[in-house]
Design a protein around this motif. Sequence first.
Motif, short mmCIF file in Angstrom:
data_model
loop_
_atom_site.label_atom_id
_atom_site.label_comp_id
_atom_site.label_asym_id
_atom_site.label_seq_id
_atom_site.Cartn_x
_atom_site.Cartn_y
_atom_site.Cartn_z
N GLU A 1 0.87 -1.15 0.13
CA GLU A 1 -0.14 -0.12 0.12
C GLU A 1 0.77 1.33 0.06
OE1 GLU A 1 -2.78 1.36 3.52
OE2 GLU A 1 -3.96 0.32 2.08
N ASP A 2 1.97 1.21 0.67
CA ASP A 2 2.90 2.31 0.79
C ASP A 2 3.68 2.62 -0.57
OD1 ASP A 2 2.33 2.89 3.62
OD2 ASP A 2 4.06 1.83 4.27
N ALA A 3 3.91 1.54 -1.04
CA ALA A 3 4.26 1.59 -2.67
C ALA A 3 3.39 2.31 -3.55
CB ALA A 3 4.85 0.35 -3.06
N ASP B 1 2.99 5.84 -2.84
CA ASP B 1 3.99 6.71 -3.42
C ASP B 1 4.04 6.70 -4.93
OD1 ASP B 1 5.17 7.00 -1.20
OD2 ASP B 1 6.76 5.50 -1.21
N PHE B 2 3.47 5.89 -5.77
CA PHE B 2 3.20 5.94 -6.95
C PHE B 2 2.16 6.96 -7.37
CE2 PHE B 2 0.69 4.22 -10.83
CZ PHE B 2 1.87 4.65 -11.72
N GLU B 3 0.94 6.94 -6.65
CA GLU B 3 -0.10 7.90 -7.03
C GLU B 3 0.31 9.36 -6.82
OE1 GLU B 3 -2.79 6.08 -4.05
OE2 GLU B 3 -3.51 4.86 -5.59
N ALA B 4 1.15 9.42 -5.62
CA ALA B 4 1.64 10.67 -5.50
C ALA B 4 2.67 11.54 -6.32
CB ALA B 4 2.25 10.89 -3.91
N GLY B 5 3.22 10.54 -7.25
CA GLY B 5 4.23 10.90 -8.01
C GLY B 5 5.48 10.83 -7.72
N VAL C 1 7.88 0.91 -7.97
CA VAL C 1 6.77 0.25 -7.35
C VAL C 1 6.90 -1.42 -7.59
CG1 VAL C 1 4.38 0.02 -7.02
CG2 VAL C 1 5.45 2.29 -7.22
N GLU C 2 6.99 -1.79 -9.07
CA GLU C 2 7.21 -3.05 -9.38
C GLU C 2 8.40 -3.87 -8.44
OE1 GLU C 2 5.71 -3.11 -14.06
OE2 GLU C 2 7.75 -2.69 -13.40
N ASP C 3 9.51 -2.98 -8.40
CA ASP C 3 10.72 -3.49 -7.40
C ASP C 3 10.54 -3.73 -5.87
OD1 ASP C 3 12.22 -3.64 -9.90
OD2 ASP C 3 13.10 -1.73 -9.30
#
Length: 91
Positions: free
Chosen positions: A11-13, A16-20, A27-29
């Motif tokens: 969820e944290d990853a 972070d993606f959604e926030a840019g 995120v995949e890593d």
Amino acid sequence: MDRISALRNVEDALADFEAGDASLGDVEDRVLGVLRTYATEFDEGDVSAYRATGDPRVEGTVVVAESEEEARERVAARVDEVPEFRVEPVG
């Protein structure tokens, strides 16, 4: 790592993606790292994680099973032709 911790890390990853703040690759890593950690620390009652080694078609496949025999069956079910391979407990 327990399931709740793994889900929080995923969820944290995603947040972070959604926030840019993270790229898709980042995120995949991170998610892959969470899954690998979860699998290597998996110990849930009567089942354990097992990793297949040997034939390239199943190399690195990780399954959850009650025994090595059941793990071999689960790995073999994922390929058309049953190759020569071993399973070993993960962790």
